[in-house]
Design a protein around this motif. Sequence first.
Motif, PDB file in Angstrom:
ATOM      1  N   ALA A 163       0.587  -1.294   0.011  1.00  0.00           N
ATOM      2  CA  ALA A 163      -0.008  -0.100   0.098  1.00  0.00           C
ATOM      3  C   ALA A 163       0.822   1.273   0.065  1.00  0.00           C
ATOM      4  CB  ALA A 163      -0.975   0.144   1.229  1.00  0.00           C
ATOM      5  N   VAL A 164       0.442   2.254  -0.611  1.00  0.00           N
ATOM      6  CA  VAL A 164       1.302   3.429  -0.889  1.00  0.00           C
ATOM      7  C   VAL A 164       0.051   4.769  -0.662  1.00  0.00           C
ATOM      8  CG1 VAL A 164       2.834   5.013  -2.115  1.00  0.00           C
ATOM      9  CG2 VAL A 164       2.912   2.449  -2.316  1.00  0.00           C
ATOM     10  N   GLU A 165       0.616   5.648   0.100  1.00  0.00           N
ATOM     11  CA  GLU A 165      -0.120   6.934   0.054  1.00  0.00           C
ATOM     12  C   GLU A 165       0.879   8.301   0.403  1.00  0.00           C
ATOM     13  OE1 GLU A 165      -2.368   8.758  -0.642  1.00  0.00           O
ATOM     14  OE2 GLU A 165      -3.996   8.643   0.464  1.00  0.00           O
ATOM     15  N   ALA A 166       0.462   9.396   0.082  1.00  0.00           N
ATOM     16  CA  ALA A 166       1.309  10.668   0.022  1.00  0.00           C
ATOM     17  C   ALA A 166       0.514  11.994   0.451  1.00  0.00           C
ATOM     18  CB  ALA A 166       1.886  10.839  -1.302  1.00  0.00           C
ATOM     19  N   SER A 167       1.423  12.732   1.078  1.00  0.00           N
ATOM     20  CA  SER A 167       0.819  13.956   1.344  1.00  0.00           C
ATOM     21  C   SER A 167       1.555  15.006   0.732  1.00  0.00           C
ATOM     22  CB  SER A 167       0.908  14.197   3.181  1.00  0.00           C
ATOM     23  OG  SER A 167       2.236  14.300   3.481  1.00  0.00           O
ATOM     24  N   ASN A 168       1.749  16.157   0.944  1.00  0.00           N
ATOM     25  CA  ASN A 168       2.640  17.147   0.193  1.00  0.00           C
ATOM     26  C   ASN A 168       3.946  16.791   0.566  1.00  0.00           C
ATOM     27  OD1 ASN A 168       0.172  18.377  -0.035  1.00  0.00           O
ATOM     28  ND2 ASN A 168       0.521  20.328   0.896  1.00  0.00           N
ATOM     29  N   HIS A 169       4.389  16.409   1.610  1.00  0.00           N
ATOM     30  CA  HIS A 169       5.706  16.379   2.021  1.00  0.00           C
ATOM     31  C   HIS A 169       6.120  14.961   2.556  1.00  0.00           C
ATOM     32  CE1 HIS A 169       5.843  20.623   1.462  1.00  0.00           C
ATOM     33  NE2 HIS A 169       4.966  20.794   2.506  1.00  0.00           N
ATOM     34  N   HIS A 170       5.225  13.996   2.334  1.00  0.00           N
ATOM     35  CA  HIS A 170       5.559  12.653   3.144  1.00  0.00           C
ATOM     36  C   HIS A 170       5.066  11.617   2.001  1.00  0.00           C
ATOM     37  CE1 HIS A 170       6.269  15.304   6.364  1.00  0.00           C
ATOM     38  NE2 HIS A 170       7.027  14.442   6.872  1.00  0.00           N
ATOM     39  N   VAL A 171       5.500  10.418   2.303  1.00  0.00           N
ATOM     40  CA  VAL A 171       5.143   9.146   1.627  1.00  0.00           C
ATOM     41  C   VAL A 171       4.954   8.172   2.654  1.00  0.00           C
ATOM     42  CG1 VAL A 171       5.502   7.416  -0.204  1.00  0.00           C
ATOM     43  CG2 VAL A 171       5.999   9.757  -0.702  1.00  0.00           C
ATOM     44  N   PHE A 172       3.689   7.516   2.615  1.00  0.00           N
ATOM     45  CA  PHE A 172       3.523   6.434   3.676  1.00  0.00           C
ATOM     46  C   PHE A 172       3.506   5.107   2.634  1.00  0.00           C
ATOM     47  CE2 PHE A 172       1.493  10.376   4.714  1.00  0.00           C
ATOM     48  CZ  PHE A 172       1.833  10.556   6.145  1.00  0.00           C
ATOM     49  N   ASP A 175       3.441  -2.430   4.294  1.00  0.00           N
ATOM     50  CA  ASP A 175       4.154  -3.641   3.883  1.00  0.00           C
ATOM     51  C   ASP A 175       3.131  -5.053   4.281  1.00  0.00           C
ATOM     52  OD1 ASP A 175       4.762  -4.626   6.475  1.00  0.00           O
ATOM     53  OD2 ASP A 175       6.732  -3.652   6.241  1.00  0.00           O
ATOM     54  N   HIS A 176       3.344  -6.106   3.781  1.00  0.00           N
ATOM     55  CA  HIS A 176       2.739  -7.485   3.981  1.00  0.00           C
ATOM     56  C   HIS A 176       2.876  -8.022   5.465  1.00  0.00           C
ATOM     57  CE1 HIS A 176       6.255  -9.757   3.139  1.00  0.00           C
ATOM     58  NE2 HIS A 176       5.618 -10.655   3.652  1.00  0.00           N
ATOM     59  N   ASN A 177       3.912  -7.350   6.334  1.00  0.00           N
ATOM     60  CA  ASN A 177       3.980  -7.688   7.454  1.00  0.00           C
ATOM     61  C   ASN A 177       3.421  -6.818   8.712  1.00  0.00           C
ATOM     62  OD1 ASN A 177       5.770  -9.980   7.170  1.00  0.00           O
ATOM     63  ND2 ASN A 177       7.584  -8.565   6.865  1.00  0.00           N
ATOM     64  N   GLY A 178       2.554  -5.818   7.996  1.00  0.00           N
ATOM     65  CA  GLY A 178       1.781  -5.005   9.035  1.00  0.00           C
ATOM     66  C   GLY A 178       2.470  -3.893   9.486  1.00  0.00           C
ATOM     67  N   ASN A 179       3.324  -3.248   8.742  1.00  0.00           N
ATOM     68  CA  ASN A 179       4.158  -1.911   9.213  1.00  0.00           C
ATOM     69  C   ASN A 179       3.824  -0.981   8.213  1.00  0.00           C
ATOM     70  OD1 ASN A 179       5.663  -3.451  11.397  1.00  0.00           O
ATOM     71  ND2 ASN A 179       6.906  -4.463   9.409  1.00  0.00           N
ATOM     72  N   VAL A 180       3.677   0.247   8.760  1.00  0.00           N
ATOM     73  CA  VAL A 180       3.769   1.512   7.754  1.00  0.00           C
ATOM     74  C   VAL A 180       5.186   2.102   7.994  1.00  0.00           C
ATOM     75  CG1 VAL A 180       2.533   3.557   7.409  1.00  0.00           C
ATOM     76  CG2 VAL A 180       1.346   1.548   8.107  1.00  0.00           C
ATOM     77  N   HIS A 181       5.532   2.444   6.859  1.00  0.00           N
ATOM     78  CA  HIS A 181       6.996   3.216   6.849  1.00  0.00           C
ATOM     79  C   HIS A 181       6.787   4.688   6.320  1.00  0.00           C
ATOM     80  CE1 HIS A 181       9.166  -0.870   7.012  1.00  0.00           C
ATOM     81  NE2 HIS A 181       8.040  -1.125   6.404  1.00  0.00           N
ATOM     82  N   LEU A 182       7.374   5.558   7.079  1.00  0.00           N
ATOM     83  CA  LEU A 182       7.482   7.026   6.714  1.00  0.00           C
ATOM     84  C   LEU A 182       8.807   7.427   5.832  1.00  0.00           C
ATOM     85  CD1 LEU A 182       5.743   9.747   6.873  1.00  0.00           C
ATOM     86  CD2 LEU A 182       6.687   9.922   9.158  1.00  0.00           C
ATOM     87  N   PHE A 183       8.372   8.134   4.957  1.00  0.00           N
ATOM     88  CA  PHE A 183       9.474   8.882   4.141  1.00  0.00           C
ATOM     89  C   PHE A 183       9.195  10.120   4.032  1.00  0.00           C
ATOM     90  CE2 PHE A 183      10.162   4.540   3.424  1.00  0.00           C
ATOM     91  CZ  PHE A 183      11.659   4.057   3.074  1.00  0.00           C
ATOM     92  N   ARG A 184      10.216  11.199   4.197  1.00  0.00           N
ATOM     93  CA  ARG A 184       9.876  12.344   3.918  1.00  0.00           C
ATOM     94  C   ARG A 184      10.503  12.678   2.421  1.00  0.00           C
ATOM     95  NH1 ARG A 184      13.495  16.619   4.412  1.00  0.00           N
ATOM     96  NH2 ARG A 184      15.155  15.382   5.396  1.00  0.00           N
ATOM     97  N   CYS A 185       9.960  13.758   1.629  1.00  0.00           N
ATOM     98  CA  CYS A 185      10.110  14.156   0.414  1.00  0.00           C
ATOM     99  C   CYS A 185      10.816  15.273   0.275  1.00  0.00           C
ATOM    100  CB  CYS A 185       8.951  14.583  -0.559  1.00  0.00           C
ATOM    101  SG  CYS A 185       7.763  13.145  -0.520  1.00  0.00           S
ATOM    102  N   ALA A 186      12.212  15.242   0.145  1.00  0.00           N
ATOM    103  CA  ALA A 186      13.263  16.242  -0.103  1.00  0.00           C
ATOM    104  C   ALA A 186      13.077  16.714  -1.618  1.00  0.00           C
ATOM    105  CB  ALA A 186      14.602  15.932   0.306  1.00  0.00           C
ATOM    106  N   MET A 187      12.640  18.191  -1.526  1.00  0.00           N
ATOM    107  CA  MET A 187      12.448  18.819  -2.753  1.00  0.00           C
ATOM    108  C   MET A 187      13.521  19.676  -3.072  1.00  0.00           C
ATOM    109  SD  MET A 187       9.503  17.420  -3.160  1.00  0.00           S
ATOM    110  CE  MET A 187       9.114  18.269  -4.764  1.00  0.00           C
ATOM    111  N   HIS A 188      13.960  19.948  -4.206  1.00  0.00           N
ATOM    112  CA  HIS A 188      14.860  20.664  -4.722  1.00  0.00           C
ATOM    113  C   HIS A 188      14.323  21.350  -6.093  1.00  0.00           C
ATOM    114  CE1 HIS A 188      18.743  22.460  -5.448  1.00  0.00           C
ATOM    115  NE2 HIS A 188      18.785  22.248  -6.600  1.00  0.00           N
ATOM    116  N   GLY A 189      14.313  22.756  -6.377  1.00  0.00           N
ATOM    117  CA  GLY A 189      13.906  23.402  -7.443  1.00  0.00           C
ATOM    118  C   GLY A 189      12.502  22.722  -7.827  1.00  0.00           C
ATOM    119  N   GLY A 190      11.545  22.570  -7.009  1.00  0.00           N
ATOM    120  CA  GLY A 190      10.279  22.015  -7.130  1.00  0.00           C
ATOM    121  C   GLY A 190      10.196  20.670  -7.679  1.00  0.00           C
ATOM    122  N   HIS A 191      11.104  20.098  -7.655  1.00  0.00           N
ATOM    123  CA  HIS A 191      11.146  18.571  -8.115  1.00  0.00           C
ATOM    124  C   HIS A 191      11.675  17.759  -6.842  1.00  0.00           C
ATOM    125  CE1 HIS A 191      10.665  19.781 -12.175  1.00  0.00           C
ATOM    126  NE2 HIS A 191      11.727  20.671 -12.186  1.00  0.00           N
TER     127      HIS A 191
END
Length: 220
Positions: A163-172, A175-191
């Motif tokens: 499963a995947v979901e995203a907000s303005n600055h994060h990606v959630f 996984d198939h083991n019942g965990n949710v991993h949080l990643f922060r989106c580091a932006m540069h020049g709008g990308h």
Amino acid sequence: RSSDGGGGGGGGDGAAIDGSRGAGSSSVVCVGSSGSGGSATRQSSVGAEDERPVRRYEPIVTKLPKVHARAVVGLDWSIDNSQLASVGDDGALCFWSVSSGACIRSIATRTPLRCVRCHKLNPNMVMVGNAAGTMEVYNSSVGARVQHASIAGTFERGAAVTAVEASNHHVFIGDHNGNVHLFRCAMHGGHLDRLVRGPRLRAAHSARGAAVVRLQLVPF
């Protein structure tokens, strides 16, 4: 989720049905609706008839051309509902035109895919999760992979991204083991420059775990 008439046949609503669960189908079927012009009367809460017409809709079912070689396992609408993204066990990421029913782009990956999510703010960003524990970000306009993140670690070896979901600055990422991993989106020049690993949350209650099958961002 149903379409808001962003390009469906006859300007009606549309929905995508994934028939792969249990049946192993490799086809995508679109179910739309079209106004029939019929009318009926409404029944008000106090029992009196409301003379305003009620528009009736007739379902329209369209089987899209077969592009996936194996089961279709994930579907998601683009932000404007003009396209539908699909992923399958064959590792293919496909983009469909809602108005024409044609596959307008197909991207081949090397690993079976498990989920897909179109970003709700960036219309060109599409995220997919695969069976090898990697979430990949693609530019849907050019078909190129722009970023990826792996959830593999000491406790997640061999974990599939389900499963995947995203907000303005994060990606959630679930996984198939019942965990949710949080990643922060580091932006540069709008990308999107890179994805920075954050905390891991435990979603399953049992010790053995259970797959996270859906993530939904609820803004407050």
